[in-house]
Design a protein around this motif. Structure first.
Motif, PDB file in Angstrom:
ATOM      1  N   SER A 127       0.816  -1.214   0.000  1.00  0.00           N
ATOM      2  CA  SER A 127       0.000   0.000   0.000  1.00  0.00           C
ATOM      3  C   SER A 127       0.846   1.259   0.000  1.00  0.00           C
ATOM      4  N   SER A 128       2.141   1.148   0.372  1.00  0.00           N
ATOM      5  CA  SER A 128       2.998   2.330   0.409  1.00  0.00           C
ATOM      6  C   SER A 128       3.666   2.617  -0.932  1.00  0.00           C
ATOM      7  N   SER A 129       3.494   1.740  -1.917  1.00  0.00           N
ATOM      8  CA  SER A 129       4.076   1.966  -3.238  1.00  0.00           C
ATOM      9  C   SER A 129       3.422   3.184  -3.885  1.00  0.00           C
ATOM     10  N   LEU A 154       8.405   4.365  -5.529  1.00  0.00           N
ATOM     11  CA  LEU A 154       8.814   3.703  -4.295  1.00  0.00           C
ATOM     12  C   LEU A 154       8.116   2.352  -4.214  1.00  0.00           C
ATOM     13  N   ASP A 155       8.896   1.284  -3.960  1.00  0.00           N
ATOM     14  CA  ASP A 155       8.276  -0.025  -3.831  1.00  0.00           C
ATOM     15  C   ASP A 155       7.691  -0.205  -2.422  1.00  0.00           C
ATOM     16  N   LYS A 161      11.857   1.527  -1.117  1.00  0.00           N
ATOM     17  CA  LYS A 161      13.052   1.686  -1.944  1.00  0.00           C
ATOM     18  C   LYS A 161      12.700   2.325  -3.272  1.00  0.00           C
ATOM     19  N   GLU A 162      13.517   3.315  -3.674  1.00  0.00           N
ATOM     20  CA  GLU A 162      13.261   4.002  -4.937  1.00  0.00           C
ATOM     21  C   GLU A 162      13.725   3.144  -6.111  1.00  0.00           C
TER      22      GLU A 162
END
Length: 204
Positions: free
Chosen positions: A2-4, A26-27, A31-32
């Motif tokens: 959900s944070s992607s 962002l995964d 991480k970018e």
């Protein structure tokens, strides 16, 4: 997951119909990462989709229902594909209007829209191209649909062959057509045929 999210976007090459972009995102772990993607340059700013695919069925008294498909040369495939009729959304027209217009232009058939799908993606690993699937009914007994003629089948380099196939046994028919080395069945058409076949299996 959900944070992607997308955090950046840079055009790499934009042509008349397509653009290649590099997306920064962002995964799920924060991480970018980078991703290359293609998008159509023709999508309306107010639209979630590029156009419509027409799942159009011909109904005639005393005969079995037939599905309308189109065969055309697709340069990226270096061969011919068998697809649902489809087209891009014009300015100021509704999805239903788009479907009726494009079906008439590509196949000559006049139809009514029975249902409209939500936006569905087409190749999400490579592009943001999206469409709606329009379930349409063609009155095969209407004089306008007895010997239909394509309005724009040869416009913009489109040389379209209209194919009508019985719904019964559609998967077997597509498998036979796919044996030709220069023919590829569109995945949406093949998935639809598999669904019909699965229904027959489950109700047998």
């Amino acid at each position: 997951m959900s944070s992607s999210r997308i955090v950046g976007r840079e055009p790499l090459k934009v042509a008349k119909w397509m653009g290649l972009h590099e997306v920064t995102y962002l995964d799920g772990a924060g991480k970018e990462r980078k991703w290359e993607m293609i998008e159509r340059t023709t999508r309306r700013p107010d639209a979630k989709v590029d156009g419509a695919d027409m799942l159009a069925v011909i109904k005639r008294q005393g005969t079995k229902d037939e599905l309308i498909l189109v065969k055309q040369f697709r340069p990226p495939m270096a061969g011919f594909t068998i697809e649902f009729p489809a087209g891009l959304l014009d300015p100021s027209e509704s999805l239903e209007q788009c479907a009726v217009r494009e079906l008439r232009e590509e196949t000559g058939y006049t139809a009514t829209v029975d249902s409209v799908s939500p936006a569905v993606c087409m190749d999400p690993g490579a592009s943001n191209c999206a469409t709606t699937v329009m379930r349409m009914r063609v009155d095969g007994d209407d004089p306008a649909n007895v010997n239909p003629k394509c309005a724009n089948a040869h416009d913009e380099g489109e040389f379209i062959e209209v194919i009508t196939l019985p719904l019964r046994g559609l998967l077997d028919t597509l498998n036979k057509l796919a044996q030709s080395p220069d023919v590829t069945i569109d995945s949406r058409v093949y998935t639809f045929a598999m669904g019909l076949n699965m229904q027959d299996v489950l109700t047998a």
